[in-house]
Design a protein around this motif. Structure first.
Motif, PDB file in Angstrom:
ATOM      1  N   ALA A  26      -3.133 -10.752  -2.181  1.00 42.27           N
ATOM      2  CA  ALA A  26      -2.540  -9.912  -0.949  1.00 42.27           C
ATOM      3  C   ALA A  26      -3.620  -9.055  -0.566  1.00 42.27           C
ATOM      4  CB  ALA A  26      -1.429  -9.047  -1.637  1.00 42.27           C
ATOM      5  N   GLY A  27      -3.500  -8.614   0.793  1.00 38.40           N
ATOM      6  CA  GLY A  27      -4.449  -7.619   1.506  1.00 38.40           C
ATOM      7  C   GLY A  27      -3.844  -6.154   1.319  1.00 38.40           C
ATOM      8  N   GLY A  28      -4.535  -5.659   1.888  1.00 39.74           N
ATOM      9  CA  GLY A  28      -4.079  -3.907   1.914  1.00 39.74           C
ATOM     10  C   GLY A  28      -4.372  -3.011   0.955  1.00 39.74           C
ATOM     11  N   PRO A  29      -3.700  -2.019   0.991  1.00 39.55           N
ATOM     12  CA  PRO A  29      -4.093  -0.855  -0.429  1.00 39.55           C
ATOM     13  C   PRO A  29      -3.505  -1.430  -1.670  1.00 39.55           C
ATOM     14  CG  PRO A  29      -2.186  -0.377   0.821  1.00 39.55           C
ATOM     15  CD  PRO A  29      -2.727  -1.473   1.627  1.00 39.55           C
ATOM     16  N   GLY A  30      -4.322  -0.974  -2.657  1.00 44.19           N
ATOM     17  CA  GLY A  30      -3.880  -1.306  -4.032  1.00 44.19           C
ATOM     18  C   GLY A  30      -5.320  -1.348  -4.974  1.00 44.19           C
ATOM     19  N   GLY A  31      -6.221  -1.143  -4.597  1.00 51.29           N
ATOM     20  CA  GLY A  31      -7.556  -0.905  -5.120  1.00 51.29           C
ATOM     21  C   GLY A  31      -7.915  -2.164  -5.760  1.00 51.29           C
ATOM     22  N   GLN A  32      -8.389  -2.104  -7.061  1.00 56.36           N
ATOM     23  CA  GLN A  32      -8.805  -3.268  -7.802  1.00 56.36           C
ATOM     24  C   GLN A  32      -7.678  -4.286  -8.105  1.00 56.36           C
ATOM     25  OE1 GLN A  32     -10.627  -1.871 -11.445  1.00 56.36           O
ATOM     26  NE2 GLN A  32     -12.755  -3.211 -10.996  1.00 56.36           N
ATOM     27  N   ASN A  33      -6.528  -3.893  -8.268  1.00 55.05           N
ATOM     28  CA  ASN A  33      -5.468  -4.651  -8.352  1.00 55.05           C
ATOM     29  C   ASN A  33      -5.353  -5.915  -7.371  1.00 55.05           C
ATOM     30  OD1 ASN A  33      -2.885  -5.437 -10.018  1.00 55.05           O
ATOM     31  ND2 ASN A  33      -1.832  -4.661  -8.397  1.00 55.05           N
ATOM     32  N   VAL A  34      -5.594  -5.153  -6.030  1.00 53.88           N
ATOM     33  CA  VAL A  34      -5.619  -6.379  -5.159  1.00 53.88           C
ATOM     34  C   VAL A  34      -6.610  -7.292  -5.105  1.00 53.88           C
ATOM     35  CG1 VAL A  34      -5.589  -6.491  -2.437  1.00 53.88           C
ATOM     36  CG2 VAL A  34      -4.254  -4.639  -3.509  1.00 53.88           C
ATOM     37  N   ASN A  35      -7.831  -7.142  -5.569  1.00 56.13           N
ATOM     38  CA  ASN A  35      -8.958  -7.811  -5.609  1.00 56.13           C
ATOM     39  C   ASN A  35      -8.961  -8.805  -6.444  1.00 56.13           C
ATOM     40  OD1 ASN A  35      -9.840  -6.270  -3.246  1.00 56.13           O
ATOM     41  ND2 ASN A  35     -11.093  -4.987  -4.497  1.00 56.13           N
ATOM     42  N   ARG A  83       3.346  -4.319  -5.355  1.00 59.96           N
ATOM     43  CA  ARG A  83       2.193  -4.639  -5.910  1.00 59.96           C
ATOM     44  C   ARG A  83       2.439  -5.586  -7.157  1.00 59.96           C
ATOM     45  NH1 ARG A  83      -1.142   0.674  -7.262  1.00 59.96           N
ATOM     46  NH2 ARG A  83      -2.547  -1.104  -8.162  1.00 59.96           N
ATOM     47  N   SER A  84       3.609  -5.814  -7.406  1.00 59.34           N
ATOM     48  CA  SER A  84       4.018  -7.018  -8.686  1.00 59.34           C
ATOM     49  C   SER A  84       4.345  -8.253  -8.134  1.00 59.34           C
ATOM     50  CB  SER A  84       4.779  -6.235  -9.869  1.00 59.34           C
ATOM     51  OG  SER A  84       6.378  -6.380  -8.929  1.00 59.34           O
ATOM     52  N   GLN A  85       3.552  -9.238  -8.910  1.00 60.37           N
ATOM     53  CA  GLN A  85       4.114 -10.642  -8.450  1.00 60.37           C
ATOM     54  C   GLN A  85       5.745 -10.797  -8.553  1.00 60.37           C
ATOM     55  OE1 GLN A  85       2.975 -14.043 -11.167  1.00 60.37           O
ATOM     56  NE2 GLN A  85       1.138 -13.899  -9.684  1.00 60.37           N
ATOM     57  N   GLU A  86       6.247 -10.238  -9.634  1.00 61.41           N
ATOM     58  CA  GLU A  86       7.776 -10.499  -9.884  1.00 61.41           C
ATOM     59  C   GLU A  86       8.738  -9.880  -8.612  1.00 61.41           C
ATOM     60  OE1 GLU A  86      10.609 -12.143 -11.516  1.00 61.41           O
ATOM     61  OE2 GLU A  86       8.900 -12.316 -12.243  1.00 61.41           O
ATOM     62  N   ARG A  87       8.243  -8.858  -8.361  1.00 66.92           N
ATOM     63  CA  ARG A  87       8.948  -8.032  -7.275  1.00 66.92           C
ATOM     64  C   ARG A  87       8.819  -8.747  -5.974  1.00 66.92           C
ATOM     65  NH1 ARG A  87       8.657  -1.736  -7.232  1.00 66.92           N
ATOM     66  NH2 ARG A  87      10.402  -2.179  -5.476  1.00 66.92           N
ATOM     67  N   ASN A  88       7.553  -9.332  -5.660  1.00 66.84           N
ATOM     68  CA  ASN A  88       7.376 -10.094  -4.551  1.00 66.84           C
ATOM     69  C   ASN A  88       8.073 -11.212  -4.588  1.00 66.84           C
ATOM     70  OD1 ASN A  88       5.714  -8.295  -2.885  1.00 66.84           O
ATOM     71  ND2 ASN A  88       3.937  -8.858  -4.113  1.00 66.84           N
ATOM     72  N   ARG A  89       8.237 -11.953  -5.683  1.00 62.23           N
ATOM     73  CA  ARG A  89       9.156 -13.272  -5.676  1.00 62.23           C
ATOM     74  C   ARG A  89      10.450 -12.986  -5.537  1.00 62.23           C
ATOM     75  NH1 ARG A  89       8.322 -16.053 -11.688  1.00 62.23           N
ATOM     76  NH2 ARG A  89       7.021 -17.500 -10.632  1.00 62.23           N
ATOM     77  N   GLU A  90      11.146 -11.930  -6.024  1.00 61.95           N
ATOM     78  CA  GLU A  90      12.511 -11.371  -5.642  1.00 61.95           C
ATOM     79  C   GLU A  90      12.532 -11.235  -4.206  1.00 61.95           C
ATOM     80  OE1 GLU A  90      13.470  -8.082  -8.202  1.00 61.95           O
ATOM     81  OE2 GLU A  90      13.101  -9.357  -9.827  1.00 61.95           O
ATOM     82  N   ASP A  91      11.553 -10.484  -3.702  1.00 57.47           N
ATOM     83  CA  ASP A  91      11.804 -10.095  -2.201  1.00 57.47           C
ATOM     84  C   ASP A  91      11.768 -11.501  -1.319  1.00 57.47           C
ATOM     85  OD1 ASP A  91      11.690  -8.483  -0.042  1.00 57.47           O
ATOM     86  OD2 ASP A  91       9.337  -8.813   0.318  1.00 57.47           O
ATOM     87  N   ALA A  92      10.723 -12.541  -1.739  1.00 56.68           N
ATOM     88  CA  ALA A  92      10.901 -13.921  -0.851  1.00 56.68           C
ATOM     89  C   ALA A  92      12.139 -14.450  -1.183  1.00 56.68           C
ATOM     90  CB  ALA A  92       9.502 -14.646  -1.406  1.00 56.68           C
TER      91      ALA A  92
END
Length: 144
Positions: A26-35, A83-92
């Motif tokens: 994912a892009g955007g803010p989040g620091g090392q976690n995003v990268n 920022r978490s995979q699980e919450r993005n999965r639920e959102d989708a």
């Protein structure tokens, strides 16, 4: 969680095997976690060939999907709000559910034709005659 069926409403249930998930950076803010962590989710659903939906819902959903629908009829929903995979999965999955619920709504009732009342027609014609008289008074007098 992609193997779990997605219950939309009443008799509309999308089987787990119809949904495919892919995790991407994912892009955007989040620091090392995003990268480092693939938290964004791309949820794929073959809308055109789905046995779970009837033709009317498929046609409505295709219109609502817009650019998210490929030429092959595969709907892709990308979720990267969280920022978490699980919450993005639920959102989708929730966004897919909302799209199909909107497509499943019954069409609006047909418009009833109405006619203006007799009084309304008379008032309109009287107003037109009044405006006509005002404009005639503005004209130059004829040289009789």
């Amino acid at each position: 969680m992609a193997s779990d069926p997605l219950h939309i409403k009443g008799s509309i249930v999308i089987a787990g095997w119809e949904l495919t998930e892919q995790f991407v950076l994912a892009g955007g803010p989040g620091g090392q976690n995003v990268n480092k962590v693939s938290t964004a989710v791309q949820l794929f659903f073959d809308l055109r060939n789905s046995p779970s939906l009837n033709d009317r819902i498929k046609a409505n959903a295709a219109g609502l999907a817009g650019r998210r629908l490929s030429k092959d009829g595969v709907l892709m929903i990308e979720a990267n709000r969280f920022r978490s995979q699980e919450r993005n999965r639920e959102d989708a999955r929730e966004r897919l559910k909302a799209l199909i619920l909107e497509a499943a709504e019954p069409p609006p009732p047909p418009r009833k034709k109405t006619r203006p009342s007799k009084g309304a027609v008379e008032r309109r014609l009287k107003e037109k005659a009044g405006r006509s008289g005002v404009k005639k008074m503005r004209a130059k007098p004829s040289g009789d």
